[in-house]
Design a protein around this motif. Sequence first.
Motif, PDB file in Angstrom:
ATOM      1  N   UNK A 234       0.820  -1.213   0.000  1.00 48.62           N
ATOM      2  CA  UNK A 234       0.000   0.000   0.000  1.00 48.62           C
ATOM      3  C   UNK A 234       0.855   1.265   0.000  1.00 48.62           C
ATOM      4  N   UNK A 235       0.338   2.305  -0.649  1.00 52.19           N
ATOM      5  CA  UNK A 235       0.950   3.625  -0.498  1.00 52.19           C
ATOM      6  C   UNK A 235       0.541   4.179   0.868  1.00 52.19           C
ATOM      7  N   UNK A 236       1.237   5.205   1.380  1.00 49.18           N
ATOM      8  CA  UNK A 236       0.960   5.692   2.732  1.00 49.18           C
ATOM      9  C   UNK A 236      -0.495   6.085   2.972  1.00 49.18           C
ATOM     10  N   UNK A 237      -1.119   6.761   2.029  1.00 49.63           N
ATOM     11  CA  UNK A 237      -2.504   7.185   2.230  1.00 49.63           C
ATOM     12  C   UNK A 237      -3.434   5.979   2.362  1.00 49.63           C
ATOM     13  N   UNK A 238      -3.213   4.986   1.492  1.00 55.36           N
ATOM     14  CA  UNK A 238      -4.041   3.781   1.550  1.00 55.36           C
ATOM     15  C   UNK A 238      -3.834   3.041   2.860  1.00 55.36           C
ATOM     16  N   UNK A 239      -2.573   2.960   3.296  1.00 52.39           N
ATOM     17  CA  UNK A 239      -2.288   2.259   4.541  1.00 52.39           C
ATOM     18  C   UNK A 239      -2.858   3.015   5.746  1.00 52.39           C
ATOM     19  N   UNK A 240      -2.748   4.335   5.731  1.00 54.44           N
ATOM     20  CA  UNK A 240      -3.327   5.123   6.823  1.00 54.44           C
ATOM     21  C   UNK A 240      -4.832   4.892   6.920  1.00 54.44           C
ATOM     22  N   UNK A 241      -5.495   4.833   5.759  1.00 55.23           N
ATOM     23  CA  UNK A 241      -6.943   4.597   5.744  1.00 55.23           C
ATOM     24  C   UNK A 241      -7.264   3.204   6.276  1.00 55.23           C
ATOM     25  N   UNK A 242      -6.433   2.225   5.929  1.00 63.67           N
ATOM     26  CA  UNK A 242      -6.649   0.860   6.419  1.00 63.67           C
ATOM     27  C   UNK A 242      -6.498   0.807   7.936  1.00 63.67           C
ATOM     28  N   UNK A 243      -5.513   1.530   8.466  1.00 68.07           N
ATOM     29  CA  UNK A 243      -5.333   1.573   9.918  1.00 68.07           C
ATOM     30  C   UNK A 243      -6.557   2.194  10.599  1.00 68.07           C
ATOM     31  N   UNK A 244      -7.067   3.287  10.039  1.00 69.03           N
ATOM     32  CA  UNK A 244      -8.223   3.941  10.640  1.00 69.03           C
ATOM     33  C   UNK A 244      -9.423   3.001  10.671  1.00 69.03           C
ATOM     34  N   UNK A 245      -9.662   2.343   9.551  1.00 67.65           N
ATOM     35  CA  UNK A 245     -10.816   1.458   9.465  1.00 67.65           C
ATOM     36  C   UNK A 245     -10.682   0.280  10.432  1.00 67.65           C
ATOM     37  N   UNK A 246      -9.472  -0.277  10.519  1.00 66.73           N
ATOM     38  CA  UNK A 246      -9.258  -1.403  11.430  1.00 66.73           C
ATOM     39  C   UNK A 246      -9.451  -0.976  12.881  1.00 66.73           C
ATOM     40  N   UNK A 247      -8.965   0.219  13.218  1.00 68.17           N
ATOM     41  CA  UNK A 247      -9.094   0.673  14.602  1.00 68.17           C
ATOM     42  C   UNK A 247     -10.557   0.909  14.972  1.00 68.17           C
ATOM     43  N   UNK A 248     -11.335   1.446  14.055  1.00 69.06           N
ATOM     44  CA  UNK A 248     -12.757   1.645  14.326  1.00 69.06           C
ATOM     45  C   UNK A 248     -13.449   0.303  14.551  1.00 69.06           C
ATOM     46  N   UNK A 249     -13.079  -0.706  13.763  1.00 74.15           N
ATOM     47  CA  UNK A 249     -13.662  -2.047  13.974  1.00 74.15           C
ATOM     48  C   UNK A 249     -13.291  -2.582  15.353  1.00 74.15           C
ATOM     49  N   UNK A 250     -12.045  -2.371  15.764  1.00 75.46           N
ATOM     50  CA  UNK A 250     -11.626  -2.853  17.078  1.00 75.46           C
ATOM     51  C   UNK A 250     -12.385  -2.107  18.192  1.00 75.46           C
ATOM     52  N   UNK A 251     -12.491  -0.787  18.073  1.00 78.77           N
ATOM     53  CA  UNK A 251     -13.192  -0.003  19.093  1.00 78.77           C
ATOM     54  C   UNK A 251     -14.650  -0.421  19.192  1.00 78.77           C
ATOM     55  N   UNK A 252     -15.255  -0.675  18.038  1.00 77.82           N
ATOM     56  CA  UNK A 252     -16.646  -1.086  18.020  1.00 77.82           C
ATOM     57  C   UNK A 252     -16.828  -2.420  18.734  1.00 77.82           C
ATOM     58  N   UNK A 253     -15.907  -3.365  18.473  1.00 83.83           N
ATOM     59  CA  UNK A 253     -16.004  -4.671  19.127  1.00 83.83           C
ATOM     60  C   UNK A 253     -15.775  -4.538  20.638  1.00 83.83           C
ATOM     61  N   UNK A 254     -14.775  -3.757  21.026  1.00 77.85           N
ATOM     62  CA  UNK A 254     -14.474  -3.606  22.444  1.00 77.85           C
ATOM     63  C   UNK A 254     -15.613  -2.941  23.204  1.00 77.85           C
ATOM     64  N   UNK A 255     -16.334  -2.058  22.492  1.00 82.22           N
ATOM     65  CA  UNK A 255     -17.469  -1.375  23.111  1.00 82.22           C
ATOM     66  C   UNK A 255     -18.736  -2.231  23.120  1.00 82.22           C
ATOM     67  N   UNK A 256     -18.613  -3.413  22.538  1.00 80.29           N
ATOM     68  CA  UNK A 256     -19.766  -4.316  22.499  1.00 80.29           C
ATOM     69  C   UNK A 256     -20.734  -4.002  21.402  1.00 80.29           C
ATOM     70  N   UNK A 257     -20.270  -3.246  20.389  1.00 75.20           N
ATOM     71  CA  UNK A 257     -21.156  -2.856  19.298  1.00 75.20           C
ATOM     72  C   UNK A 257     -21.290  -3.925  18.235  1.00 75.20           C
TER      73      UNK A 257
END
Length: 257
Positions: A234-257
Amino acid sequence: MTAADADGWVRTRRDGAVLTVTLDRPDQLNAQTPATWAALRAVGDSLDDDVRVVVVRGEGRSFSAGLDRSLFSTDPSTPGGLGQLSGLGADGAQERIRGYQAGFRWLRSPGIVSIAAVQGHAIGAGAQLALACDLRVLTDDASIRLPEATLGLVPDLTGTSTLAELVGYARALEVCVTGRPVPAAEALSWGLANAVVPAAELDGAVATLAAAVTAPPAGAVRETAALVRAAVRNDPDTQDAAERAAQVRRLTELAGG
């Protein structure tokens, strides 16, 4: 044909979240055949969600010395041999090789981390099997070698992409073109090996690594592994976007969403 011939000399053992896949042909230094690759592919196809680590190892004194010698035959009647493969025509041969590659590529599937436990020799197809894994633990007497070019062939079992990812263009090119062995100490200095240990400590070192990989929450490891695998392409922008999306999925799971 014996049962071992039919299953490609591949056996598996499950221990909780860890699946161990063993090449079990020590009298032939775990030489591989198309049946081996079909058996490996079948293991990948049968994985369930509870498997988090796959350990790949070879029985006896060698991880794998590469192709079974019979496969170098140019006789078109030799099953799986080079002569039979070339007789399929360009499209047929490529499709056959695609099937062989599937026995290797699944080792970086989402949801698992794969570890190669390498002792003795990892040559040709054996080297590519070790390279297909995410991580490698080598014994101090081990070496990795890709001799295909010296035989008039090329590495075609996913080895070129994984090697270049690990060690960079110049080192990958030199190793593939010269066919020279890379000893364990050099592999460690390049980042090709994650650890080098005495032979007597190989099983323990791999078990410790597997335990460390399975210690964090499965979802976090799965997402992190996917990010790291994608980062090399991935180029940096694509990788940064992938990190953001993955972190939101993790936060959602941890919050019980």
